[in-house]
Enzyme design. Structure first.
Site, PDB file in Angstrom:
ATOM      1  N   GLU A  29     -15.241  32.619  95.466  1.00  0.00           N
ATOM      2  CA  GLU A  29     -15.214  32.107  96.835  1.00  0.00           C
ATOM      3  C   GLU A  29     -16.419  31.197  97.045  1.00  0.00           C
ATOM      4  OE1 GLU A  29     -17.980  34.764  98.749  1.00  0.00           O
ATOM      5  OE2 GLU A  29     -18.085  33.877  96.732  1.00  0.00           O
ATOM      6  N   GLU A  73     -19.691  31.681  95.376  1.00  0.00           N
ATOM      7  CA  GLU A  73     -19.654  31.371  93.942  1.00  0.00           C
ATOM      8  C   GLU A  73     -19.899  32.542  92.999  1.00  0.00           C
ATOM      9  OE1 GLU A  73     -20.503  27.014  93.182  1.00  0.00           O
ATOM     10  OE2 GLU A  73     -22.399  27.678  94.041  1.00  0.00           O
TER      11      GLU A  73
END
Length: 725
Positions: free
Chosen positions: A457, A460
């Site tokens: 997401e 990271e």
């Protein structure tokens, strides 16, 4: 594998230089015929392994043109990385003055002075450092610009003795050419200091000229090591590749008649042309360069929309934010905007060969482009989109997690919001023709094939079903459907919309827990591993975090659903999640409210204030602090909910003001240790300036004036009948 510096253009008429001038106009140029001292071979090659400069810059500038391919950064009283010939390629580590009385003390600016830095022209990136010795013995004042006529950084500097005694002053230059700073060589050439790594060369000249020079290896035979007895004894040449640090003895004493110096730091492919360019930069003079430099920035700002009324109290921060974003763009790979002109923490040490933060993220490009679009620079926003399409992966239509300016991937992750955002931006810019449709179709097809789950997401470091990522995917598909329809592809348009609608209906099942332990009401999670928000699946939090029930992990990023038009600001799940977020992640400071990016976040300094670095899972050794950009996103939510948002903009404005140089960092201090040593609500040592932070500040200011988030794609908000339709 060693990552080489980028090759320079082969034009015979183009000379790329960086010049750093530390003096007033009118000083005599160094004598080109000055004899070079015979130099012995420097011992200790390759020297201590290189690290990189601190990432929390308090000054950043470049000429507002594409001819001068150099950027400068400032930190802690010194000139730090100079980037050349691209903004993803550091070409120095730092350059600073060293002061000694020749007998009892030897000081360096970054350790032994108290530094104040300020932006002295609110409409151009002209910075001044005033460094006063902690001992009270001397003061150094340096004002920086770059020469628009060539790749040159100029600084007008004055060195004053405050005791009436003369001092010896040296220039200490850590060459650090390219991403690998351990393969440079250095020597004296035509009265200056020359270094090369075989791809990039640098030259440092002085006016008045150096009286002695030396090139050695860090912590073995460099000038700082030499001066431990308070005298410069060595005059070496560093012919073997290594971590080269150079030094020149100046004619400064701090007394009347010996208080000003001009340094010129030039870069090119060959040492000879670097020397020639450095000398040419001295010839122009600071006054002429500064006048032209400032005129370009003034003209640029005058071409944009007026500063928003909401930013009236923060006009210097607003103008600086616009200039920072423009300065983050590369001058060779146009439209390529790096995330920050620095590499903070351990990214700059153990992982120094990775161009972290001085890389392009699709997500950051989107944030920067939408801010510049709001400010009135549509051309730059279009260049940003052009760059994204240029680095789009073929044939699948995905995008690298991040990349060098030429498109070479840096990390290997896949983030589905980064696939969606170029589609959203293309629609926002009205780029819906056949050429864009070809690219949009590829990315939309990738979303259909791989979504809605993401490998990572937006923070990271975790994969699954993220409300923020899925919101971006939905917005991308709705935008793609409109572009498909405009290109007479009704079947594809219908397919995109069917998928977007289904994902919008399934969002709650995937990410809204109804039995979580943090509240009685349903609330959105940061992410679910299995797409079942009511299960207690365990997820591993990165950066020293625990293995924990996914229902215990929340994140303000869920507001992407509102901002992108996928959910209403008054949706019951949104309202209940806001209460959980504020209870768990919000903290108040003298500057205003801030939010941590996630439960159990460890991406930040340790408790003693020392740098973040990779730590064992579950150790909790590092602590993530608040992110100013989240305050800005909360302001956009307030507008979506028909509430005032000025206090959120004011909070971000105070951060910029308190920095002294109008910079906003990635993170600000909270009430966790080392609170007491640092003020909550002020910039940490994280990446500074962070382009995303400044983009959010710009966009919120315009959104307040508009009465709604200017970023929101209406085609999405109206499809789902949200408050932003």
């Amino acid at each position: 594998m060693r990552r080489r510096s980028p090759a320079l253009p082969r034009s015979r008429t183009s000379v790329m230089v960086v010049s750093l001038a530390l003096a007033a106009t009118g000083m005599a140029l160094p004598n080109a015929a000055q004899a070079d001292q015979p130099a012995a071979a420097a011992p200790g090659a390759p020297g201590k392994a290189a690290t990189w400069a601190a990432g929390d810059k308090d000054g950043f500038g470049t000429a507002k043109n594409t001819k001068s391919k150099v950027w400068y950064t400032l930190n802690n009283g010194a000139l730090t990385e100079v980037f050349f010939p691209r903004i993803d390629t550091p070409a120095t580590r730092d350059t600073q003055l060293v002061v000694s009385d020749g007998a009892t003390f030897t000081d360096r600016e970054d350790r032994d002075t108290v530094s104040r830095v300020r932006l002295i022209d609110s409409r151009s990136l002209v910075y001044q450092q005033v460094n006063t010795a902690k001992s009270g013995r001397y003061r150094i004042t340096k004002t920086y610009v770059t020469d628009p006529g060539r790749s040159a950084v100029l600084a007008d500097v004055r060195f004053e003795s405050l005791t009436g005694r003369p001092y010896s002053v040296y220039v200490l230059h850590d060459a650090g050419l390219g991403l690998n700073a351990n393969d440079d060589t250095g020597r004296t050439g035509r009265g200056g200091l020359v270094a090369t790594d075989g791809v990039i060369s640098s030259a440092v000249l002085a006016s008045p000229g150096f009286t002695k020079t030396s090139s050695g290896y860090a912590d073995r035979s460099d000038g700082w090591t030499d001066l431990q007895d308070h005298r410069m004894d060595w005059s070496y040449s560093a012919a073997q590749p290594g971590n080269v640090v150079q030094m020149g003895r100046t004619q400064l004493t701090g007394l009347r008649g010996a208080q000003q110096l001009t340094l010129s730091l030039g870069f090119d492919g060959r040492p000879e042309t670097a020397l020639a360019a450095a000398r040419a930069s001295l010839g122009r003079g600071v006054s002429s360069a500064r006048s032209a430099y400032s005129a370009e920035w003034h003209e640029y700002l005058s071409s944009l929309r007026p500063a928003p009324k909401a930013a009236k109290a923060w006009r210097p921060a607003y103008l600086a934010s616009v200039m920072f974003l423009a300065a983050h763009e590369d001058k060779t790979f146009r439209g390529g905007f790096v995330a920050a002109p620095s590499r903070p923490w351990a990214w700059a040490n153990e992982l120094q060969h990775l161009p972290v933060y001085i890389a392009v993220w699709s997500r950051d490009q989107y944030q920067i482009a939408t801010a510049l679009l709001a400010a009135g620079d549509r051309a730059a926003a279009n260049r940003a989109l052009d760059h994204l399409w240029a680095v789009q992966q073929r044939p699948d239509g995905s995008f690298p997690q991040n990349s060098r300016l030429d498109g070479e991937p840096v990390f290997g992750g896949l983030q589905m919001d980064e696939v969606a955002f170029p589609i959203v931006l293309s629609h926002q810019l009205g780029r819906t023709g056949r050429a864009e449709w070809t690219r949009v179709r590829r990315s939309a097809g990738f979303l259909l094939a791989r979504g809605p789950r993401t490998d990572q997401e937006r923070w990271e470091n975790i994969g699954g079903y993220s409300p923020a990522t899925i919101a971006a995917e939905i917005a991308g598909l709705v935008g793609a459907a409109d572009i498909a329809r405009r290109n007479k592809e009704p079947d594809l348009a219908a397919r995109y919309l069917r998928t977007a609608d289904q994902w919008q209906r399934d969002l709650d099942r995937w990410t809204l827990t109804r039995n979580g332990p943090l509240a009685r009401e349903p609330y959105y999670l940061r992410i679910t591993d299995n797409g079942d928000a009511n299960s207690g699946a365990q997820i591993q939090i990165a950066d020293g975090g625990p293995l924990v029930d996914q229902r215990r992990v929340v994140d303000p990023s869920f507001l992407e659903m509102v901002r992108l038009g996928v959910k209403s600001a008054k949706d019951p799940g949104v309202l209940s999640t806001l209460r959980v977020i504020d209870e768990r992640l919000m903290y108040r400071t003298p500057n205003g409210p801030f939010w941590h990016r996630s439960s159990f976040d460890g991406y930040g300094e340790r408790r003693d204030g020392t740098q973040w670095e990779p730590v064992p899972p579950g150790s909790g050794e590092t602590i993530g602090r608040g992110w100013p950009l989240l305050t800005g996103e909360r302001g956009e939510y307030a507008l979506a909910a028909r509430r005032p948002a000025q206090r959120y903009l004011d909070t971000m404005g105070r951060v910029a003001r308190d920095s002294g140089s109008q910079v906003i960092a990635e993170q600000v201090w909270d009430h966790n240790p080392p609170a007491g040593r640092f003020t909550p609500g002020e910039n940490t040592f994280s990446a500074t300036p962070l382009a995303w932070s400044h983009a959010q500040f710009i966009r919120l200011a315009h959104s307040i004036d508009a009465g709604r988030p200017v970023e929101t794609p209406r085609v999405v908000a109206c499809r789902y009948k949200t408050t932003l339709c």
